[in-house]
Enzyme design. Structure first.
Site, short mmCIF file in Angstrom:
data_model
loop_
_atom_site.label_atom_id
_atom_site.label_comp_id
_atom_site.label_asym_id
_atom_site.label_seq_id
_atom_site.Cartn_x
_atom_site.Cartn_y
_atom_site.Cartn_z
CG HIS A 1 38.89 14.73 -0.66
ND1 HIS A 1 39.67 15.80 -0.35
CD2 HIS A 1 39.20 13.76 0.26
CE1 HIS A 1 40.43 15.51 0.71
NE2 HIS A 1 40.16 14.28 1.08
NE ARG A 13 58.63 39.38 -21.48
CZ ARG A 13 57.47 39.85 -21.92
NH1 ARG A 13 56.94 40.94 -21.39
NH2 ARG A 13 56.83 39.23 -22.90
NE ARG A 46 46.76 19.36 0.84
CZ ARG A 46 46.47 20.29 1.74
NH1 ARG A 46 45.21 20.50 2.11
NH2 ARG A 46 47.41 21.06 2.26
CD GLN A 106 33.47 29.18 -3.31
OE1 GLN A 106 34.04 28.21 -2.82
NE2 GLN A 106 32.48 29.82 -2.70
CE1 TYR A 136 42.98 22.22 -4.16
CE2 TYR A 136 41.93 20.41 -5.29
CZ TYR A 136 42.78 20.89 -4.31
OH TYR A 136 43.41 20.00 -3.49
CG ASN A 164 38.90 26.18 -3.17
OD1 ASN A 164 38.45 27.25 -2.80
ND2 ASN A 164 38.14 25.12 -3.41
CG HIS A 188 41.01 15.38 -7.38
ND1 HIS A 188 41.34 16.43 -6.56
CD2 HIS A 188 42.03 15.25 -8.27
CE1 HIS A 188 42.50 16.92 -6.94
NE2 HIS A 188 42.94 16.23 -7.98
C1 LIG Z 1 37.45 21.93 0.16
C2 LIG Z 1 37.24 23.19 1.01
C3 LIG Z 1 37.64 23.23 2.33
N1 LIG Z 1 37.44 24.33 3.06
C4 LIG Z 1 37.90 24.35 4.47
C5 LIG Z 1 37.46 23.15 5.28
C6 LIG Z 1 38.61 22.94 6.23
O1 LIG Z 1 38.48 23.77 7.37
C7 LIG Z 1 39.83 23.40 5.46
C8 LIG Z 1 40.63 22.26 4.83
O2 LIG Z 1 39.73 21.43 4.09
P1 LIG Z 1 40.12 19.96 3.66
O3 LIG Z 1 40.86 19.31 4.78
O4 LIG Z 1 38.87 19.31 3.17
O5 LIG Z 1 41.13 20.23 2.46
P2 LIG Z 1 41.69 19.17 1.41
O6 LIG Z 1 41.87 17.86 2.09
O7 LIG Z 1 42.85 19.77 0.75
O8 LIG Z 1 40.47 19.02 0.40
C9 LIG Z 1 40.67 19.08 -0.98
O9 LIG Z 1 41.27 17.85 -1.41
C10 LIG Z 1 41.45 17.71 -2.81
C11 LIG Z 1 41.99 16.32 -3.09
C12 LIG Z 1 40.25 18.09 -3.60
O10 LIG Z 1 39.93 17.51 -4.64
C13 LIG Z 1 39.54 19.32 -3.14
O11 LIG Z 1 38.30 19.50 -3.82
C14 LIG Z 1 39.33 19.29 -1.65
O12 LIG Z 1 38.44 18.22 -1.33
O13 LIG Z 1 39.32 24.29 4.44
C15 LIG Z 1 36.87 25.46 2.53
O14 LIG Z 1 36.68 26.48 3.23
N2 LIG Z 1 36.49 25.46 1.22
C16 LIG Z 1 36.67 24.37 0.44
O15 LIG Z 1 36.31 24.39 -0.78
#
Ligand SMILES: Cc1cn([C@H]2C[C@H](O)[C@@H](COP(=O)(O)OP(=O)(O)O[C@H]3O[C@@H](C)C(=O)[C@@H](O)[C@H]3O)O2)c(=O)[nH]c1=O
Length: 170
Positions: A55, A16, A52, A39, A125, A41, A112
């Site tokens: 951060h 499978r 990306r 959480q 994540y 993501n 990161h």
């Molecule tokens: C990081 C994060 C963002 N958000 C929201 C904020 C914004 O409106 C939208 C997109 O957020 P960002 O542009 O910051 O997404 P992004 O640039 O993808 O941020 C991520 O980058 C990588 C490299 C990491 O390591 C993560 O921890 C996180 O920082 O989502 C959340 O609701 N929860 C979360 O945990």
């Protein structure tokens, strides 16, 4: 880099496909990694070479994270920003891909970021603490003080990630 751990899955394959346990706090603890996630993501990245990063969040909002590609593949990069660490200001990189189901555990105090290596790459994540807005910190992927070697230039990158101060003087 102290505290950064690559987690290799042990896929059990059959006709499978495969099955693999990819998150087990007890096994992690036995290997010296203390991590539970609150959480989860997901980021979707349409084009190959989407970048990306880089951060992190400072205390009291610092986060540990477990990162993997669930579709496609990424070149994942961690910079050590812990002043007391023997690898302060050094970076490491690993390829994470959905087919191998490997992951990288990134402790608090590290920046990161990643570059996608395939189109339509999904990155999942698991986070150690709930998200608190307005606490994002960052530095540029091409900050000369770190000189990260990326496999390609970014084809897509967010405005916020181009706007981080460079060189970083933290
Ligand atoms: C990081 C994060 C963002 N958000 C929201 C904020 C914004 O409106 C939208 C997109 O957020 P960002 O542009 O910051 O997404 P992004 O640039 O993808 O941020 C991520 O980058 C990588 C490299 C990491 O390591 C993560 O921890 C996180 O920082 O989502 C959340 O609701 N929860 C979360 O945990």
């Amino acid at each position: 880099m102290p505290g950064v751990v690559e987690i290799a899955a042990e896929p059990r394959a059959d006709a499978r496909g495969f099955f693999a346990r990819v998150y087990c706090p007890e096994e992690f603890a036995a290997a010296g990694v203390s991590f539970t996630s609150t959480q989860i993501n997901l980021s979707r990245n349409g084009r190959m070479y989407t970048l990306r990063g880089m951060h992190w969040q400072d205390p009291p909002y610092a986060e540990a994270k477990l990162v993997r590609a669930t579709r496609g593949a990424i070149h994942d990069v961690v910079i050590d920003l812990r002043r007391e660490s023997p690898t302060f200001r050094r970076w490491i990189a690993r390829r994470l891909d959905a087919d191998r189901a490997n992951a990288l555990f990134i402790p608090e105090g590290c920046a990161h970021g990643f570059l996608t290596l395939e189109p339509d790459t999904d990155v999942l994540y698991q986070m150690s603490r709930p998200f608190v807005g307005g606490q994002a910190r960052g530095l540029r992927y091409d900050d000369p003080g770190f000189a990260i070697s990326w496999p390609a230039l970014p084809a897509v990158i967010g405005e916020a990630d181009l706007a981080w101060a460079s060189p970083w003087r933290g």
